[in-house]
Design an enzyme around this catalytic site. Structure first.
Site, PDB file in Angstrom:
ATOM      1  N   GLU A  46       0.832  -1.204   0.000  1.00 22.48           N
ATOM      2  CA  GLU A  46       0.000   0.000   0.000  1.00 22.48           C
ATOM      3  C   GLU A  46       0.869   1.256   0.000  1.00 22.48           C
ATOM      4  O   GLU A  46       0.585   2.229  -0.716  1.00 22.48           O
ATOM      5  CB  GLU A  46      -0.913   0.024   1.243  1.00 22.48           C
ATOM      6  CG  GLU A  46      -1.786  -1.211   1.385  1.00 22.48           C
ATOM      7  CD  GLU A  46      -1.156  -2.304   2.237  1.00 22.48           C
ATOM      8  OE1 GLU A  46      -1.857  -2.874   3.070  1.00 22.48           O
ATOM      9  OE2 GLU A  46       0.051  -2.590   2.054  1.00 22.48           O
ATOM     10  N   ASP A 204      23.681 -39.785   0.125  1.00 20.28           N
ATOM     11  CA  ASP A 204      23.634 -38.851  -1.012  1.00 20.28           C
ATOM     12  C   ASP A 204      24.548 -37.648  -0.806  1.00 20.28           C
ATOM     13  O   ASP A 204      24.931 -36.989  -1.772  1.00 20.28           O
ATOM     14  CB  ASP A 204      22.197 -38.346  -1.229  1.00 20.28           C
ATOM     15  CG  ASP A 204      21.253 -39.448  -1.685  1.00 20.28           C
ATOM     16  OD1 ASP A 204      21.750 -40.576  -1.921  1.00 20.28           O
ATOM     17  OD2 ASP A 204      20.042 -39.195  -1.795  1.00 20.28           O
ATOM     18  N   GLY A 288      14.579 -39.132   3.168  1.00 25.41           N
ATOM     19  CA  GLY A 288      14.321 -40.273   2.319  1.00 25.41           C
ATOM     20  C   GLY A 288      12.911 -40.835   2.462  1.00 25.41           C
ATOM     21  O   GLY A 288      12.017 -40.197   3.030  1.00 25.41           O
ATOM     22  N   LEU A 292       9.668 -39.308   4.577  1.00 29.97           N
ATOM     23  CA  LEU A 292       8.504 -38.866   3.798  1.00 29.97           C
ATOM     24  C   LEU A 292       7.252 -39.647   4.210  1.00 29.97           C
ATOM     25  O   LEU A 292       6.188 -39.065   4.420  1.00 29.97           O
ATOM     26  CB  LEU A 292       8.772 -39.057   2.300  1.00 29.97           C
ATOM     27  CG  LEU A 292       9.730 -38.051   1.654  1.00 29.97           C
ATOM     28  CD1 LEU A 292      10.305 -38.612   0.365  1.00 29.97           C
ATOM     29  CD2 LEU A 292       9.023 -36.727   1.391  1.00 29.97           C
TER      30      LEU A 292
END
Length: 349
Positions: A46, A204, A288, A292
């Site tokens: 704004e 990894d 991994g 998840l």
């Protein structure tokens, strides 16, 4: 309001933990000035729209006179509190803007209706709820954080055509193509934090930084309950802030925070609570499979992005996570990689 949303998106990755906001000043059906929140700690949308009009008029009275005959459109309720900047409602009232059209309310405790009340008390006409769903979607991370008291949680994994995410022996397996890898780095730059489990960090050795695109690095998070990960890993290079969830110690030194949790309560809930306390509004979980799946099973997720290489099969390996109670939002194709976006059918958390 569509234009407000377009403008707001220009602040993506630069304004968090503030929301993205766009604003336009309209007179006689024509946009005469516009602005958006460009940088955390900087002027709000704004203020930028009003200031831009004043600059165009050399900061003179005519600019102020124009405002008294204008309508201000803004995608989110103007703030009414002192934060990094003064309250936007004060400036709106001072400039005698007679009408403000607002996309959606600000759910944060500092604002949530206070901006609207203050405008109405000053005699400003307020219209609320224009493209409300679109305006909420724009700031879904901000909304989730302030209404569910946890971060917006995105699950992401890459799988082969036969639904494996890695080799059984954890040897390196390149599944996605370079174009998709670049997209994943873009995703990283859009979130406050990125989380991996112990095995992903160990085998990894990911950097979890933004390298293939321009953007900010997310805060790196890793679950290492027994502090067994070797200190030589890229995660511990102190290049960017890293948080290690563990059961051993709570301490912080030079961009590395050891955050202590316990074994007797859900790790998922503890991580979500910790990220809320740390004011991290969103997290991208990259692996991994076990980590998840634990978020899926707990019902703690808002979005899943599954990348499948339709040309690669490995016959055996580490099985990909399995979503439950989900619906497909959209899908894309990047050469061999098929990307599907999902959201939960019902998520009570």
């Amino acid at each position: 309001m569509h234009r407000c949303i377009e403008l707001a998106k220009l602040g993506a990755g630069k304004v968090a933990p503030n929301p993205m906001v766009g604003a336009v000043l309209v007179q006689d059906g024509k946009i005469i000035s516009e602005g958006y929140h460009q940088q955390y700690g900087g002027p709000h949308a704004e203020v930028n729209a009003i200031t831009r009009l004043n600059i165009a008029n050399g900061g003179s009275l005519p600019g102020n006179e124009v405002m008294t005959q204008s309508t201000l459109y803004v995608s989110l309720e103007p703030c009414a509190h002192y934060g990094k900047t003064p309250p936007c409602v004060n400036l709106i009232i001072e400039k005698k803007i007679p009408k403000v059209v607002i996309g959606c309310r600000d759910p944060s405790t500092e604002v949530n209706g206070k901006g609207i009340e203050k405008l109405k008390a000053a005699g400003v006409e307020v219209e609320l709820g224009i493209l409300e769903n679109e305006c909420k979607e724009l700031n879904k991370r901000f909304y989730t954080f302030h209404t569910q008291y946890r971060p917006y949680i995105i699950l992401k994994w890459t799988e082969t055509a036969d639904s494996f995410i890695g080799n059984t022996d954890h040897s390196r397996l390149l599944i996605s193509n370079p174009y998709t890898n670049r997209l994943v780095h873009q995703w990283r730059s859009e979130e406050a934090a990125i989380l991996v489990g112990t095995n992903t960090a160990l085998y990894d050795n990911p950097g979890l930084t933004v390298r293939l695109v321009e953007g900010n690095n997310p805060v790196r998070l890793v679950v290492d309950m027994d502090l067994s990960l070797p200190p030589q890993l890229k995660l511990f290079d102190k290049q960017t802030k890293t948080i290690v969830f563990n059961t051993i110690k709570q301490e912080e030194e030079e961009n590395l925070l050891h955050y202590q949790i316990t074994n007797d309560v859900s790790v998922v809930h503890q991580i979500a609570n910790a990220l809320y306390k740390l004011k991290l509004q969103s997290v991208l979980i990259e692996g991994g499979a076990k980590l998840l799946q634990s978020f899926i099973d707990a019902g703690y997720w808002d979005e899943a992005r599954v990348i499948t290489n339709r040309e690669l099969k490995i016959a055996e390996g580490i099985a990909a996570p399995q979503l439950r109670y989900h619906k497909k939002l959209k899908e894309d194709q990047l050469l061999s990689d098929h990307i599907v976006f999902y959201q939960p059918e019902k998520n009570s958390h």
